[in-house]
Design a protein around this motif. Structure first.
Motif, PDB file in Angstrom:
ATOM      1  N   UNK C  12      -7.081 -13.229   0.538  1.00 16.95           N
ATOM      2  CA  UNK C  12      -5.733 -12.665   0.417  1.00 16.95           C
ATOM      3  C   UNK C  12      -4.729 -13.737   0.001  1.00 16.95           C
ATOM      4  N   UNK C  54      -4.930  -5.244   3.126  1.00 19.32           N
ATOM      5  CA  UNK C  54      -5.214  -5.591   1.737  1.00 19.32           C
ATOM      6  C   UNK C  54      -6.499  -4.893   1.305  1.00 19.32           C
ATOM      7  N   UNK C  76      -4.675  -8.346   6.573  1.00 25.82           N
ATOM      8  CA  UNK C  76      -6.043  -8.715   6.245  1.00 25.82           C
ATOM      9  C   UNK C  76      -6.693  -7.530   5.540  1.00 25.82           C
ATOM     10  N   UNK C  79      -6.861  -4.062   7.217  1.00 23.23           N
ATOM     11  CA  UNK C  79      -6.287  -4.196   8.552  1.00 23.23           C
ATOM     12  C   UNK C  79      -4.771  -4.234   8.432  1.00 23.23           C
ATOM     13  N   UNK C  80      -4.116  -3.390   9.192  1.00 20.83           N
ATOM     14  CA  UNK C  80      -2.662  -3.367   9.150  1.00 20.83           C
ATOM     15  C   UNK C  80      -2.076  -4.759   9.303  1.00 20.83           C
ATOM     16  N   UNK C  81      -0.983  -5.035   8.599  1.00 22.13           N
ATOM     17  CA  UNK C  81      -0.269  -6.298   8.839  1.00 22.13           C
ATOM     18  C   UNK C  81       0.247  -6.319  10.274  1.00 22.13           C
ATOM     19  N   UNK C  82       0.754  -7.480  10.684  1.00 21.48           N
ATOM     20  CA  UNK C  82       1.267  -7.625  12.047  1.00 21.48           C
ATOM     21  C   UNK C  82       2.797  -7.471  12.022  1.00 21.48           C
ATOM     22  N   UNK C  84       5.233  -9.276  12.878  1.00 22.67           N
ATOM     23  CA  UNK C  84       5.985 -10.430  12.368  1.00 22.67           C
ATOM     24  C   UNK C  84       6.248 -10.305  10.873  1.00 22.67           C
ATOM     25  N   UNK C 108      -3.288   1.725  13.464  1.00 21.85           N
ATOM     26  CA  UNK C 108      -2.849   0.335  13.411  1.00 21.85           C
ATOM     27  C   UNK C 108      -1.536   0.172  12.665  1.00 21.85           C
ATOM     28  N   UNK C 109      -1.428   0.801  11.513  1.00 21.91           N
ATOM     29  CA  UNK C 109      -0.208   0.673  10.726  1.00 21.91           C
ATOM     30  C   UNK C 109       0.985   1.224  11.497  1.00 21.91           C
ATOM     31  N   UNK C 111       1.400   1.644  14.762  1.00 23.01           N
ATOM     32  CA  UNK C 111       1.776   0.841  15.929  1.00 23.01           C
ATOM     33  C   UNK C 111       2.431  -0.471  15.522  1.00 23.01           C
ATOM     34  N   UNK C 112       1.909  -1.126  14.504  1.00 20.95           N
ATOM     35  CA  UNK C 112       2.492  -2.408  14.103  1.00 20.95           C
ATOM     36  C   UNK C 112       3.881  -2.232  13.494  1.00 20.95           C
ATOM     37  N   UNK C 115       6.265  -1.586  16.381  1.00 23.09           N
ATOM     38  CA  UNK C 115       6.642  -2.814  17.082  1.00 23.09           C
ATOM     39  C   UNK C 115       7.652  -3.607  16.248  1.00 23.09           C
ATOM     40  N   UNK C 118      11.005  -2.014  16.596  1.00 26.56           N
ATOM     41  CA  UNK C 118      11.571  -2.353  17.900  1.00 26.56           C
ATOM     42  C   UNK C 118      12.147  -3.765  17.882  1.00 26.56           C
TER      43      UNK C 118
END
Ligand SMILES: Nc1ncnc2c1ncn2[C@@H]1O[C@H](COP(=O)(O)OP(=O)(O)O)[C@@H](O)[C@H]1O
Ligand SMILES: Nc1ncnc2c1ncn2[C@@H]1O[C@H](COP(=O)(O)OP(=O)(O)O)[C@@H](O)[C@H]1O
Ligand SMILES: [Mg+2]
Ligand SMILES: [Mg+2]
Ligand SMILES: [Mg+2]
Ligand SMILES: [Mg+2]
Lengths: 333, 211, 333, 211
Positions: C12, C54, C76, C79-82, C84, C108-109, C111-112, C115, C118
């Protein structure tokens, strides 16, 4: 054979129906299998005709439109179109100031376009010029052989010539643009997998899980040599170094750099490859003035990529930047 | 002209060639997979199917008319390298055969030579380039020799077909200098040329249909 | 695993280097792995942030630019980004009138992004709205489950919302555009092959030579069912009919029809599929007002395709036609 | 507090969890291949490697500070579904553990319950949805029961780990209603849930590091 097709014999005809349905700016003659600008002929503009075997999409049908080709002849998969197609296209697009044939250097393409030009001379008053693209450094150039293949430089040549024609330049000048691009363009390709010609039903060649082919063309054919699988940065070196040494490209040269996908390689890998290619060029002091990354001249579902580098003048950059409106390349409009 | 070859015999030759192509198309494509782009059998079969369809039900007044139709049909339906090459072969063959509706063995041999010259004019191949030329040229030479030395047509055609097959086999060790196989450089060595293989079928068809 | 990569862990980051090098109009923050419009923040314009795993390229990074996204967060592979990443992007692109998060409906997307919203509320004064895309008819919709996946409609939603933002519409209106596209868009996908997550090193699932998966998502996951390989026209029916029945789409509806490649399927097959899709729609009296054919939301090198149909109003068509200038979609400029 | 769990014991628990994730990452990814997107092991390993790196050399004043670091590190490095879920678990666990530098078994059990509630608040999973909840919830129940009935910590943690493993095994026949596996409908039946599998490792780590 896993393909989204119906009958292997209908692939091209049905894909052309899809192209026509998806692109109202294009017209397709389904009898001759030629894709046209819907507004052809454009009076007073030199017309560009290209074509070749199918299986390289978007090349050439996806490059038909204002600022690029006037017509593209679709051959059978990996087989040059027949002279009837080029002749029909030549007649249909002539805007009174001549037609340029852009031909990739394959024995079949060259002979069929030659026959078409002969027929056009015999049957019509259309002024036809032909330019052959032969940019593949994987093939040893020689007077005694078929010479180098025409590959990625074709895309750049069609774009620049299309822009030159749109500016109203005469036939010989537009032909000179293609010649200049060809003289200054070099390419090399590699494959991670083979591909399957629908009518053949099985992969053209077999490749081990830990092998790749270097120096392939765009017809699913094996390449110059088979080597162990290597990291992207080594692959980039294997492709870029022979290119840079061949012309040669020198410190301070401005270039268009083009990383092309062979059809089955996803964009994320092409961008990763582009990073490697750009790194090598930067290291040599070659200035990437423009770039193109994506699957533009493909070999069915083959996984792999090719690199094309074209040394450009300011005029060539202006032609690159000029508006283009085709299914596969579009900007400025 | 006691032993003249009639128009219907010539037609039978072309039909037999079409039948052999049909039987061998997978083999031809297979050979083209190794050193080309995996379509020679597909190409030839598409072309010969079109030729046979064009012949069906139509009557031709002369050798020239028959082979013009055959040549133009191949040119218009095959594409690739083999379309113009085989097309040119038959166009030149027909023109040399003339406007009669039959041809004697000498005339047939001359027309074959004219066809071969057409292939050379179109493709610029030379002996040893690993192309159809390497099967056709020895066949035409053998035909000439046999007929010049007074052989019967049947024997002459068998000699020609045999020469074509030897020529075909001789392409295997050659390093290709023309056509797609030339892109492979050294890797083209050790593979039989697909076009030489189809050319040998053309001569075998002549031996069985005209001999 | 045959891929044009170096280390599986660097894919990535290195692809982002390539995207940055190839597109001077984009800026990439390599620490947070966010792709930005180089001119962000655009003052007075609602900013659009999207992102996700990605491996779906060009989605989302290839849709960053004037007329579409302001930032895309690259997770990743699959995988959903975080949070941050979304938080950094939100802060960087806010032009003073709010930021819209366009989220594909994956646990995942969702929830992240939640957050991140928030955190943005806690740490900044930025007005953040979120819209979730859930258009995949292969998944049974239900209050008791994770619901439908977000797939192809995302591309259309990002284009239309981008145009609405460019027109100066306020945050809630831009959010409403995405909601309208989602409410009127339906998708379904299929796979001929699996794909390989670089870090996993082997295909996510195995598929026989005569089998295909129907009802896949975009993460290389198996689909709703495994069926024998079928002709393109049957595949088109398997995808289009559930879509048309779901909304439902009715005679006389105007739609955007989108045939998407999963990454390993060549364009010639996608056009052939588009022909089949258009045939079915024509037969039902549905008017394809606009179309899109190509690999735009992919699943690495998976072979296969998906179909998306969005019922459109005149306003939505105007938004579709509005200028856009991104690596993957460009017109009018 | 005679049998209190110290901060270094808690740290050892988390380290042991990281070690177990490392050993089992391929298995977790394999399980996620069958009903997800083939990344659960990769995700958890990336996250726990980041956690272990963050713990190295740093001293934490309290349970809350330690687990805030762990939770935030997971949230910031994992992504996907498991990042927010495990992140929230540890954040809530730490907050409930309080500002001391040790926790007694009752407090530990309460903090586990708080972590579990965090997972539910974040992911809305219910029993039988085929998620990590189905391993965590029985484990927390077993821990509560054992401690309430006066078991020693060691025995209580073993009971909890056993319950987590039974819960994990019980996910196999379930039809998934949450997470990616839910997209498979009936096809999700017959596969063990990857998140329940990693959750069972968390409990097994507790039994071996704290028991
Ligand atoms: N220049 C040439 N002269 C004579 N024969 C040639 C020449 N180039 C190619 N051929 C013949 O054509 C054959 C390939 O035909 P085919 O596969 O149908 O066309 P293509 O190479 O365009 O795919 C070769 O095996 C060779 O015998
Ligand atoms: N809503 C939810 N509540 C609790 N756990 C969930 C939920 N959704 C998914 N999970 C858990 O997450 C696991 C998958 O994690 P992972 O593969 O890392 O994330 P992703 O699904 O985003 O790829 C599943 O096996 C399941 O146990
Ligand atoms: Mg060919
Ligand atoms: Mg061939
Ligand atoms: Mg994931
Ligand atoms: Mg997963």
């Amino acid at each position: 054979m896993k393909k989204l097709i119906n009958d292997p014999g209908d692939v091209i005809g049905e894909a052309l129906l899809g192209i026509e349905a998806a692109h109202p700016d294009l017209a397709v003659d389904h009898t001759t299998k030629v894709v046209y600008r819907a507004d052809a002929p454009v009076s007073g503009k030199v017309a560009l005709v290209s074509g070749g075997g199918s299986g390289h999409e978007p090349l050439h049908g996806g490059f038909v439109g204002p600022g690029m080709l006037d017509a593209a002849c679709a051959g059978e998969i990996f087989t040059s179109p027949v002279p009837d197609q080029m002749l029909a296209a030549t007649k249909a697009v002539d805007g009174g100031v001549g037609v340029l044939h852009i031909v990739k250097n394959y024995t079949g393409d060259v002979m069929n376009f030659e026959m078409a030009a002969d027929l056009a001379a015999a049957e019509t008053g259309v002024d036809v010029a032909s330019v052959v693209i032969d940019d593949d450094v994987a093939v040893q150039d020689s007077l005694f052989t078929a010479g180098r293949r025409g590959v990625g430089t074709t895309v750049i040549a069609e774009k620049l010539a299309g822009a030159a024609a749109e500016q109203g330049r005469p036939l010989s000048d537009v032909a000179d643009v293609v010649k200049a691009v060809n003289a200054n363009g070099r390419s090399m390709g590699m494959a991670l997998t083979s591909c399957t010609v629908p009518a053949a039903g099985q992969p053209t060649f077999e490749l081990g899980d830990d092998e790749m082919e270097i120096g392939i063309g765009i017809h699913g054919e094996p390449g110059r040599k088979r080597v162990p699988l290597a990291a992207a940065r080594e692959v980039a070196a294997m492709l870029v170094e022979p290119i840079l040494e061949d012309l040669p490209f020198n410190r301070g040269d401005a270039v268009i750099a083009f990383v092309n996908g062979m059809g089955g390689t996803p964009l994320i890998e092409l961008y990763l490859m582009y990073n490697e290619v750009a790194r090598i060029m930067n290291g040599r002091g070659i200035e990437i003035a423009r770039s193109l990354v994506g699957p533009y001249i493909t070999s069915l579902e083959m996984a792999g990529c090719s690199v094309t580098v074209v040394k450009v003048s300011d005029d060539m950059l202006d032609l690159w930047d000029a508006p283009v409106n085709t299914p596969a390349l579009r900007w400025g409009v | 002209m006691s032993n003249a070859i009639t128009l219907s015999a010539l037609t039978a030759w072309v039909r037999e060639f079409g039948a052999l192509i049909d039987t061998h198309k997978d083999e031809l494509t297979q050979l083209d997979s190794a050193i080309g782009d995996a379509d020679h059998g597909i190409n030839m079969d598409r072309g010969m199917a079109a030729v046979l369809a064009a012949l069906d039900g139509e009557e031709f007044p002369s050798n020239a008319a028959l082979f013009k139709k055959i040549g133009m049909t191949l040119v218009s339906s095959v594409g690739g390298a083999s379309g113009p090459l085989y097309g040119t072969f038959f166009l030149r063959f027909g023109a040399a055969c003339g406007d009669a509706a039959e041809v004697d063995p000498e005339g047939f041999a001359k027309a074959m030579r004219a066809g071969l010259d057409g292939v050379v004019a179109r493709g610029k191949a030379e002996a040893g380039d690993k192309t159809m030329y390497d099967a056709l040229a020895p066949a035409v030479d053998a035909l000439d020799d046999a007929i010049a030395s007074g052989s019967e047509l049947r024997a002459a055609l068998r000699a020609a077909a045999g020469a074509a097959e030897s020529g075909r086999d001789a392409t295997t060790p050659m390093l290709a200098r023309k056509g797609r196989a030339s892109y492979l450089g050294e890797r083209s060595v050790g593979h039989q040329d697909p076009g030489a293989t189809s050319a040998a079928l053309l001569m075998r068809a002549a031996a069985s249909a005209l001999g």
